[in-house]
Scaffold this motif. Structure first.
Motif: not given
Length: 93
Positions: A13-35
């Motif tokens: 609900d917060a994102v507005g869709e079930k699946t998102v293809f997120h463009e990222t430079d994150a190397e870890t799960v933690g960095e991804l969650l911050v983004e």
């Protein structure tokens, strides 16, 4: 890289869709969650603990089919072929 992120329940609900293809430079799960918290303000404080030292509440984050707490926690590495699933705490009965 693009990471496939799948959201469940209130996170969807917060994102507005079930699946998102997120463009990222994150190397870890933690960095991804911050983004993700920055990209979707309604997720802020719902993915990461306030002290930044783990997941918020009983939130479940999996990399492919494994819970990240059974891997390297927030330091779990991510790559383009991974699917990250985010499941909020569920209470009630």
């Amino acid at each position: 890289m693009q990471l496939e992120c799948v959201f469940f329940g209130p996170f969807r609900d917060a994102v507005g869709e079930k699946t998102v293809f997120h463009e990222t430079d994150a190397e870890t799960v933690g960095e991804l969650l911050v983004e993700l918290e920055a990209a979707y303000p309604e997720l802020e404080g719902r993915l990461l603990a306030d002290d930044g030292d783990g997941l918020a509440g009983e939130t479940v984050v999996t990399k492919d089919t494994k819970h990240v707490t059974h891997l390297e926690g927030l330091e779990t590495s991510v790559s383009a072929e991974n699917v990250i699933r985010l499941v909020p705490s569920v209470y009630g009965g």
